[in-house]
Scaffold this active site. Structure first.
Site, PDB file in Angstrom:
ATOM      1  N   CYS A   1      34.487 102.625  40.188  1.00 55.58           N
ATOM      2  CA  CYS A   1      34.807 104.044  39.930  1.00 55.58           C
ATOM      3  C   CYS A   1      36.300 104.301  40.115  1.00 55.58           C
ATOM      4  O   CYS A   1      36.774 105.380  39.802  1.00 55.58           O
ATOM      5  CB  CYS A   1      33.954 104.980  40.781  1.00 55.58           C
ATOM      6  SG  CYS A   1      34.606 105.359  42.406  1.00 55.58           S
TER       7      CYS A   1
ATOM      8  N   SER B   1      47.344  86.292  38.879  1.00 55.26           N
ATOM      9  CA  SER B   1      45.999  85.865  38.513  1.00 55.26           C
ATOM     10  C   SER B   1      45.175  85.399  39.710  1.00 55.26           C
ATOM     11  O   SER B   1      44.035  84.985  39.548  1.00 55.26           O
ATOM     12  CB  SER B   1      46.069  84.758  37.455  1.00 55.26           C
ATOM     13  OG  SER B   1      46.871  83.704  37.929  1.00 55.26           O
ATOM     14  N   ALA B   2      45.731  85.477  40.908  1.00 49.68           N
ATOM     15  CA  ALA B   2      44.981  85.220  42.149  1.00 49.68           C
ATOM     16  C   ALA B   2      44.348  83.837  42.179  1.00 49.68           C
ATOM     17  O   ALA B   2      43.216  83.671  42.614  1.00 49.68           O
ATOM     18  CB  ALA B   2      43.936  86.307  42.364  1.00 49.68           C
ATOM     19  N   ILE B   3      45.116  82.856  41.709  1.00 49.62           N
ATOM     20  CA  ILE B   3      44.602  81.489  41.643  1.00 49.62           C
ATOM     21  C   ILE B   3      45.448  80.575  42.517  1.00 49.62           C
ATOM     22  O   ILE B   3      46.672  80.696  42.566  1.00 49.62           O
ATOM     23  CB  ILE B   3      44.611  80.991  40.176  1.00 49.62           C
ATOM     24  CG1 ILE B   3      43.549  81.744  39.361  1.00 49.62           C
ATOM     25  CG2 ILE B   3      44.367  79.479  40.093  1.00 49.62           C
ATOM     26  CD1 ILE B   3      43.618  81.498  37.877  1.00 49.62           C
TER      27      ILE B   3
ATOM     28  N   ARG C   1      56.822  88.725  36.710  1.00 45.07           N
ATOM     29  CA  ARG C   1      57.169  87.444  37.314  1.00 45.07           C
ATOM     30  C   ARG C   1      58.694  87.355  37.427  1.00 45.07           C
ATOM     31  O   ARG C   1      59.414  87.854  36.566  1.00 45.07           O
ATOM     32  CB  ARG C   1      56.665  86.294  36.450  1.00 45.07           C
ATOM     33  CG  ARG C   1      55.210  86.395  35.986  1.00 45.07           C
ATOM     34  CD  ARG C   1      54.913  85.199  35.108  1.00 45.07           C
ATOM     35  NE  ARG C   1      53.650  85.216  34.410  1.00 45.07           N
ATOM     36  CZ  ARG C   1      53.397  85.880  33.277  1.00 45.07           C
ATOM     37  NH1 ARG C   1      54.325  86.663  32.754  1.00 45.07           N
ATOM     38  NH2 ARG C   1      52.236  85.772  32.685  1.00 45.07           N
TER      39      ARG C   1
ATOM     40  N   GLU D   1      62.219  94.483  54.402  1.00 44.65           N
ATOM     41  CA  GLU D   1      61.532  94.777  53.131  1.00 44.65           C
ATOM     42  C   GLU D   1      61.800  96.215  52.743  1.00 44.65           C
ATOM     43  O   GLU D   1      61.680  97.113  53.560  1.00 44.65           O
ATOM     44  CB  GLU D   1      60.025  94.526  53.310  1.00 44.65           C
ATOM     45  CG  GLU D   1      59.135  95.019  52.177  1.00 44.65           C
ATOM     46  CD  GLU D   1      59.517  94.456  50.812  1.00 44.65           C
ATOM     47  OE1 GLU D   1      59.662  93.228  50.685  1.00 44.65           O
ATOM     48  OE2 GLU D   1      59.670  95.255  49.865  1.00 44.65           O
TER      49      GLU D   1
ATOM     50  N   CYS E   1      35.941 107.837  46.304  1.00 44.25           N
ATOM     51  CA  CYS E   1      36.561 107.618  47.621  1.00 44.25           C
ATOM     52  C   CYS E   1      38.041 107.958  47.652  1.00 44.25           C
ATOM     53  O   CYS E   1      38.662 107.862  48.703  1.00 44.25           O
ATOM     54  CB  CYS E   1      36.347 106.179  48.072  1.00 44.25           C
ATOM     55  SG  CYS E   1      37.210 104.979  47.029  1.00 44.25           S
TER      56      CYS E   1
ATOM     57  N   HIS F   1      46.643  77.087  42.418  1.00 41.23           N
ATOM     58  CA  HIS F   1      46.765  76.037  41.404  1.00 41.23           C
ATOM     59  C   HIS F   1      46.803  74.661  42.042  1.00 41.23           C
ATOM     60  O   HIS F   1      47.236  74.501  43.180  1.00 41.23           O
ATOM     61  CB  HIS F   1      48.056  76.228  40.599  1.00 41.23           C
ATOM     62  CG  HIS F   1      48.152  77.546  39.894  1.00 41.23           C
ATOM     63  ND1 HIS F   1      47.500  77.809  38.720  1.00 41.23           N
ATOM     64  CD2 HIS F   1      48.817  78.677  40.214  1.00 41.23           C
ATOM     65  CE1 HIS F   1      47.776  79.043  38.334  1.00 41.23           C
ATOM     66  NE2 HIS F   1      48.562  79.601  39.223  1.00 41.23           N
TER      67      HIS F   1
ATOM     68  N   LYS G   1      51.490  79.534  28.392  1.00 36.21           N
ATOM     69  CA  LYS G   1      50.296  78.918  28.953  1.00 36.21           C
ATOM     70  C   LYS G   1      49.029  79.567  28.417  1.00 36.21           C
ATOM     71  O   LYS G   1      47.934  79.067  28.634  1.00 36.21           O
ATOM     72  CB  LYS G   1      50.303  79.060  30.476  1.00 36.21           C
ATOM     73  CG  LYS G   1      51.151  78.020  31.186  1.00 36.21           C
ATOM     74  CD  LYS G   1      50.925  78.163  32.675  1.00 36.21           C
ATOM     75  CE  LYS G   1      51.740  77.140  33.450  1.00 36.21           C
ATOM     76  NZ  LYS G   1      51.584  77.296  34.889  1.00 36.21           N
TER      77      LYS G   1
END
Lengths: 324, 525
Positions: free
Chosen positions: B482, B84-86, B353, B70, B487, B88, B290
């Site tokens: 924040c 979108s952290a879904i 994407r 990597e 932090c 499907h 979409k």
């Protein structure tokens, strides 16, 4: 370390900055006890405590009663002396996890206490404020490179670590906090900042600007359009809609305070959105009896001494509530 | 193809970061004395996005020597971190496509997989909303498509039911289609978990390693040249480099394909408004897009977006948010849920994407050379399909390259119970844990209640994160309302102290993104 232990207080004050200290002192003078003053930081004084005394530093805290400009740390030391004369129980490193409106209980966590539930007859939020995030300002977009700082982070680096993070700063914002950031950067060895805000002229008033002129003379850029922050790894430029690219190696997003009203909101007390202002009667009490707010958490941008005196004033309302 | 199966059975792999001395913890910094050239690897995976990590995970279930290469300083640093952290169900995929097949089968296994990986996931369900008579008519077609994709547990809702389920949607809603198994997940933890399991099974991971060229492509042992002077020899190369897959494919003159990054911008709302919605809310898709969704996040926020902006080839770092893009998201999502307009946004982000002109899920086995596999065009569904796609690739290699793989019966396929993140199972709720280690009571991130104990645990975790972003994705520190006001610097200090490097060397996401400007000269202060 037993979380079922219930400490009982007349008043719990959340936040030990100038306003929280003011209210603690006011309550003590009003004969109220026991009082608990808690803070999530490892020292009292809130934001002013971060402005430490330095040889070639710049005092930025106007103390009207003494007609002097002090370092935040010096002002906090005065407050500490006053506070020490009271019986207030101070707990540091204590984070409030939840607040129960019906039972007036708070759950807190700290390394020393573990997890505890505290109950009080009255609870006062003196949680201060923070700066609006980049996106929340509504006119700054672009990439998310390294070295885009808020003023607090700048303080933690400059004063806390003796570490200058950038040589050619761009400051987004133009109020008193922005000018003090420009000045602090300048005396730490950075070049004069370019200051940009979505305003026709700096938000800081001429007297304040005149004060800081001794240390720094930022290049003012008025900009009515949105800007974008650019740089793939580190910050490289701030670009304006009309094609200007202000070169820099870091950005400070400064000023524009937002009240830390989330604990009150989570408790179910009235807070207006999206500006996060607590909805208060007479600028200090929530509609729910026994719940109060003081200092910068009520909204706006107030100096340390204003907050202290506001705390003292709100203490009277709390005493009235407890002794009526 | 016979592999030597030189598996280091029962032995964990290593993690190394390629950088200058002092730029990361010396214990994990790659040194020329590290064993890279002794025996060729069986398989080299290029790219540690979610698909590369899933490949490493699935391959680590077999007796094989694998290296994951990597160029960034953490797993999931590209497309995999901004989406979108879904998870499907694939209800709206092109029926009969490979994408549909993989997504559909993966979605059924995800609840079990998430438990194994200790990745927080919640099945919220999704509702496709119709706001006009015309749109209402389209619901039936979408339902049919959903059934064709094997997602039969959906139902068409009338307006009253939609309003009851989601009281804050625009009251003009005419109806909806509910897809109950659509889920939300911690997108960062997926790549991390796959990679951690693979690592414990013997996969080696090299970060900061950029592929310069690939030689001996027609030999059984090929050479991947990284960072100008390192050579990695291997039998099989799998190119899952996402946006960079074309540049990697150019090194072995792989079959023609074209990548145009498609940018998706998102807005993230404060947790204070989480209760506004229960489901993932989707508009009726048009031919072109979409559309923009409103989704709860597993962390307790709401996110809205994405835009769909096609960018020219090579715009791999154009992950900018733009004022126009953000306004476009607001315009369409505020129409769907008017109450959102009064809610505070805390952050915006954009992801790119990996959009392939030759079609999504572009996969070539023995791409111009035996033993070279190209996998690209994995767009929005890669997070969901990841491990099914990995299995598909492994099966394909068995069939098309005659790869002979033997199961490693000793391999782990899960993470330990202690791997659940603190924001999901707060240590302060565990009395014994808090009593035995007070660090869990010292909060560093005030907004998300993340303690110094959790930061330390993350820094000591198997992939040993070296950057502040890597730490942030593992703990959620700095991700609250924040956005680092409080932090920010304590996190930099934590990485500095743990890695034993100077402040000036701490980076946001690897060399070049230093928190202290290189232009600042050391000066007497």
């Amino acid at each position: 370390m037993n979380s079922s232990v219930e400490n009982k207080f007349k008043v719990v004050i959340v936040g030990a900055g100038p306003a929280g200290i003011g209210i603690a002192i006011g309550l003590a003078k009003g004969g109220i006890q026991p009082i608990a003053l808690i803070d999530r930081a490892d020292r009292i004084g809130g934001l002013p405590a971060k402005y430490v005394v330095k040889k070639k530093g710049i005092p930025t805290f106007m103390v009207w009663t003494r007609a002097r400009v002090l370092f935040g740390q010096q002002y906090v030391e005065f407050l500490q002396q006053e506070l020490d004369r009271t019986d207030t129980r101070v707990h540091l490193n204590a984070q409030v996890i939840s607040v129960n409106k019906a039972s007036k209980e708070i759950t807190l966590v700290s390394p020393d206490l573990g997890r505890q539930v505290w109950k009080a007859d009255s609870i006062v939020f003196a949680c201060g404020a923070r700066e609006r995030t980049i996106t929340e300002r509504g006119w700054i977009s672009g990439k998310r490179p390294a070295r885009v700082y808020h003023t607090m982070q700048l303080l933690d680096l400059l004063d806390g670590n003796a570490c200058l993070p950038m040589k050619h700063p761009v400051i987004l914002g133009s109020d008193l906090i922005a000018y003090s950031a420009a000045a602090k950067l300048r005396i730490a060895g950075a070049e004069d900042a370019t200051m940009l805000d979505k305003a026709p002229s700096p938000k800081s008033n001429p007297a304040e600007r005149l004060y800081f002129r001794w240390w720094c003379q930022p290049t003012w850029t008025s900009n009515k359009q949105p800007v974008s922050i650019q740089g793939s790894d580190g910050t490289k430029t701030v670009e304006t809609k009309d094609g200007r690219a202000l070169e820099c190696d870091g950005v400070v997003v400064s000023g524009e305070l937002l009240p830390n009203s989330e604990l009150a909101a989570a408790a179910g007390l009235e807070v207006s959105m999206p500006n996060r202002l607590p909805i208060l009667k007479g600028k200090s009490s929530f509609s729910e009896p026994g719940w109060f707010a003081t200092g910068n958490v009520i909204g706006g941008f107030h100096g340390a001494q204003w907050c202290y005196f506001h705390g003292r004033k709100v203490a009277k309302s709390v005493v009235d509530y407890l002794t009526r | 193809m016979e592999l030597k199966n030189t598996t280091k059975s029962g032995q964990a792999g290593w993690v190394r970061y390629c950088c200058k001395e002092g730029d990361c913890n010396e214990g994990v910094r790659f040194k020329n004395t590290d064993p890279l050239n002794e025996e060729p690897y069986d398989i080299a995976i290029i790219g540690a996005g979610v698909v590369g990590c899933a490949l490493a995970y699935e391959l680590s279930q077999y007796q094989s020597r694998v290296i994951l290469i990597e160029k960034a300083f953490d797993v999931g640093e590209g497309t995999s971190k901004a989406n979108s952290a879904i998870i499907h169900t694939g209800f709206d995929a092109a029926a009969g496509s490979l994408e549909s097949e993989l997504v559909s089968s993966a979605s059924r296994e995800w609840p079990d997989m998430a438990q194994k990986l200790k990745v927080p996931m919640v099945q919220t369900g999704a509702i496709v909303l119709a706001f006009s008579e015309d749109q209402q008519k389209q619901l039936a077609a979408i339902q049919q498509k959903s059934v064709d994709n094997g997602v039969t547990d959906n139902e068409i809702l009338d307006a009253t039911t939609v309003r009851k389920l989601e009281p804050n949607v625009n009251p003009n809603v005419r109806g909806g289609l509910r897809v109950p198994r659509e889920s939300i997940i911690d997108p960062f933890a997926v790549s991390i978990a796959f990679a951690e399991v693979a690592l414990s099974n013997g996969t080696d991971i090299l970060f900061g390693a950029e592929v310069n060229s690939i030689t001996e492509t027609d030999q059984s042992v090929k050479t991947v040249h990284v960072n100008k002077d390192l050579k990695i020899r291997c039998n099989i190369i799998i190119n899952v480099a996402g946006l960079w897959s074309r540049a990697v494919a150019d090194q072995y003159k792989g079959e023609a394909f074209h990548i145009n990054p498609r940018r998706g911008q998102f807005l993230l709302y404060d947790k204070t408004c989480r209760k506004l919605i229960e489901h993932i809310l989707l508009p009726i898709p048009t031919k072109k897009t979409k559309g923009k969704l409103i989704a709860p996040t597993i962390f307790g926020n709401i996110l809205t977006g994405p835009t769909a902006e096609d960018l020219p080839y090579g715009s791999n770092d154009a992950n900018d948010t733009t004022q126009e893009g953000l306004e476009e998201i607001e315009a369409s999502t505020h129409q769907m849920c008017p109450s959102l307009a009064d809610q505070p946004v805390i952050a915006a982000y954009a992801g790119l994407r990996c959009n392939c002109q030759e079609g999504s899920y572009f996969i070539r086995f023995n791409d111009m050379h035996p033993g070279i596999v190209t996998v690209t065009g994995i767009r929005s569904t890669g997070l969901t399909s990841s491990f099914m796609l990995a299995r598909y690739i492994i099966d394909g290699m068995k069939e098309q390259s005659g790869l002979n793989l033997i199961r490693n019966t000793k391999a782990k396929n899960s993470r330990d119970e202690s791997s659940w993140p603190g924001w999901w199972k707060p240590p302060y709720e565990n009395e014994d844990k808090l009593a035995s280690c007070p660090d869990y009571g010292k909060m560093i991130c005030y907004c998300e209640n993340i303690s110094s104990g959790e930061l330390r645990d993350a820094l000591c975790s198997p992939l040993s994160p070296q950057t502040t972003d890597a730490l942030k994705r593992r703990t959620r520190a700095h991700m609250g309302r924040c956005q680092g006001f409080n932090c920010g610097v304590p996190i930099i200090e934590t990485v500095r102290d743990h890695s034993e490097i100077p402040m000036a060397s701490v980076t946001k996401r690897g060399p070049g993104s230093n928190w202290i400007s290189p232009q600042v000269q050391k000066e007497a202060r």
